[in-house]
Design a protein around this motif. Structure first.
Motif, short mmCIF file in Angstrom:
data_model
loop_
_atom_site.label_atom_id
_atom_site.label_comp_id
_atom_site.label_asym_id
_atom_site.label_seq_id
_atom_site.Cartn_x
_atom_site.Cartn_y
_atom_site.Cartn_z
N THR A 56 25.08 -28.11 34.13
CA THR A 56 23.85 -27.69 34.79
C THR A 56 22.66 -27.73 33.82
O THR A 56 22.82 -27.43 32.63
CB THR A 56 23.98 -26.27 35.37
N PRO A 57 21.48 -28.09 34.32
CA PRO A 57 20.27 -28.02 33.49
C PRO A 57 19.63 -26.64 33.51
O PRO A 57 18.68 -26.39 32.78
CB PRO A 57 19.35 -29.05 34.14
N ALA A 58 20.12 -25.73 34.37
CA ALA A 58 19.57 -24.38 34.48
C ALA A 58 20.71 -23.38 34.55
O ALA A 58 21.52 -23.43 35.47
CB ALA A 58 18.69 -24.26 35.71
N GLN A 59 20.77 -22.49 33.58
CA GLN A 59 21.82 -21.48 33.55
C GLN A 59 21.42 -20.25 34.35
O GLN A 59 20.25 -19.85 34.35
CB GLN A 59 22.12 -21.07 32.11
N VAL A 60 22.39 -19.66 35.05
CA VAL A 60 22.17 -18.43 35.80
C VAL A 60 22.44 -17.25 34.87
O VAL A 60 23.51 -17.16 34.27
CB VAL A 60 23.11 -18.35 37.02
N THR A 61 21.46 -16.37 34.71
CA THR A 61 21.64 -15.21 33.82
C THR A 61 21.60 -13.88 34.54
O THR A 61 21.94 -12.86 33.96
CB THR A 61 20.56 -15.20 32.71
N VAL A 62 21.19 -13.88 35.81
CA VAL A 62 21.13 -12.64 36.60
C VAL A 62 21.80 -12.89 37.95
O VAL A 62 21.49 -13.88 38.62
CB VAL A 62 19.68 -12.16 36.82
N LEU A 63 22.70 -11.99 38.34
CA LEU A 63 23.42 -12.11 39.61
C LEU A 63 23.20 -10.86 40.46
O LEU A 63 23.01 -9.77 39.92
CB LEU A 63 24.92 -12.28 39.36
N PRO A 64 23.25 -10.99 41.78
CA PRO A 64 23.21 -9.80 42.64
C PRO A 64 24.40 -8.90 42.33
O PRO A 64 25.44 -9.36 41.83
CB PRO A 64 23.30 -10.38 44.06
N ARG A 107 17.24 -20.04 33.48
CA ARG A 107 16.61 -20.57 32.28
C ARG A 107 17.17 -21.95 31.96
O ARG A 107 18.34 -22.24 32.24
CB ARG A 107 16.82 -19.64 31.09
N ARG A 108 16.31 -22.80 31.44
CA ARG A 108 16.73 -24.15 31.05
C ARG A 108 17.01 -24.16 29.56
O ARG A 108 16.12 -23.89 28.76
CB ARG A 108 15.66 -25.19 31.39
N PRO A 109 18.26 -24.49 29.14
CA PRO A 109 18.55 -24.59 27.71
C PRO A 109 17.65 -25.61 27.04
O PRO A 109 17.30 -26.63 27.64
CB PRO A 109 20.01 -25.05 27.68
N ALA A 110 17.26 -25.35 25.82
CA ALA A 110 16.31 -26.23 25.11
C ALA A 110 16.83 -27.65 24.99
O ALA A 110 16.05 -28.61 24.95
CB ALA A 110 16.03 -25.66 23.72
N THR A 111 18.17 -27.82 24.97
CA THR A 111 18.74 -29.17 24.79
C THR A 111 18.92 -29.92 26.10
O THR A 111 19.29 -31.10 26.09
CB THR A 111 20.10 -29.07 24.08
N ALA A 112 18.66 -29.25 27.23
CA ALA A 112 18.88 -29.88 28.54
C ALA A 112 17.64 -30.62 29.00
O ALA A 112 16.61 -30.02 29.27
CB ALA A 112 19.28 -28.83 29.57
N ASP A 113 17.73 -31.93 29.10
CA ASP A 113 16.65 -32.77 29.62
C ASP A 113 16.86 -32.90 31.13
O ASP A 113 17.90 -33.40 31.57
CB ASP A 113 16.70 -34.15 28.96
N PRO A 114 15.90 -32.45 31.96
CA PRO A 114 16.08 -32.50 33.42
C PRO A 114 16.43 -33.88 33.95
O PRO A 114 17.13 -33.99 34.97
CB PRO A 114 14.71 -32.04 33.94
N ASP A 115 15.97 -34.93 33.29
CA ASP A 115 16.20 -36.29 33.77
C ASP A 115 17.37 -36.99 33.10
O ASP A 115 17.61 -38.17 33.34
CB ASP A 115 14.92 -37.12 33.57
#
Length: 215
Positions: free
Chosen positions: A88-96, A196-204
């Motif tokens: 994933t390019p975006a990590q989940v850090t908060v959950l219900p 949040r998007r990890p610094a090393t994750a390029d969306p494309d």
């Protein structure tokens, strides 16, 4: 169009109120499968094709308005010669409260050299679910959507008719958060606030995405 894969058996896809109109045997690349027509009021609109492309793996291809011949052609064109971990390019850090990560699936890339171009993270508590869908290929599909209710100063929008929150730009990334019965806007905004998007994750560049799904 969705392509689902799983070891063993793929759970029955969400049919969103559609009824099974007919079911018949099918063959995909010489391997046996099942073709189910789905629709409402007796009118078929969706093709659902289930088969086992390789031993121990089941696939389900769901297409809406494509037609049976094209659905079968797409299924036969999919290659199953490479394995990859969900990323994933975006990590989940908060959950219900009470929710956990319950699944991850990737969408095959239809062009370019990447293996996949979108990811769907499913979180929930066993009775309700939220899907976090990430990938910039999704952005073009949202251009014609109805005007949403602004969220976070217009950086996101809530689409009440779809129970969906769209983040237009999370550090260069386009994200949809789709809620299912049991969750709503409050939970979607909670999850959105913790993405949040990890610094090393390029969306494309999906090859740079993180296999650590929860941050």
């Amino acid at each position: 169009m969705d392509l689902l894969l799983a070891r063993g058996t793929v759970p029955l896809p969400e049919r969103q109120g559609l009824d099974s109109i007919s079911e018949r045997p099918a063959r995909v690349g010489g391997r046996p499968g099942t073709h189910t027509l789905l629709g409402q009021g007796g009118t078929a609109t969706v093709d659902e094709l289930r088969w086992s492309p390789v031993g121990g793996v089941e696939a389900v291809l769901v297409s809406d308005g494509v037609g049976w011949e094209d659905t079968l052609a797409i299924a036969e064109a999919v290659r199953f010669d490479r394995a990859t971990r969900c990323a994933t390019p975006a990590q989940v850090t908060v959950l219900p409260a009470g929710a956990t990560l319950r699944g991850c699936r990737i969408g095959p890339a239809l062009s370019g050299s990447a293996t996949f171009s979108t990811v769907v993270l499913t979180i929930g508590d066993g009775t309700a679910e939220i899907e976090v869908v990430a990938g910039n290929d999704l952005a073009r599909a949202e251009k014609s959507s109805p005007t949403p209710e602004p969220v976070d100063g217009g950086r996101a929008g809530w689409y009440p008719e779809s129970s969906m929150l769209v983040i237009y730009d999370l550090d260069g990334l386009f994200i949809r958060i789709v809620t299912h019965p049991g969750y709503g806007r409050a939970e979607a905004e909670l999850v959105a606030g913790g993405l949040r998007r990890p610094a090393t994750a390029d969306p494309d560049r999906p090859e740079t995405w993180s296999t650590a799904l929860i941050g």
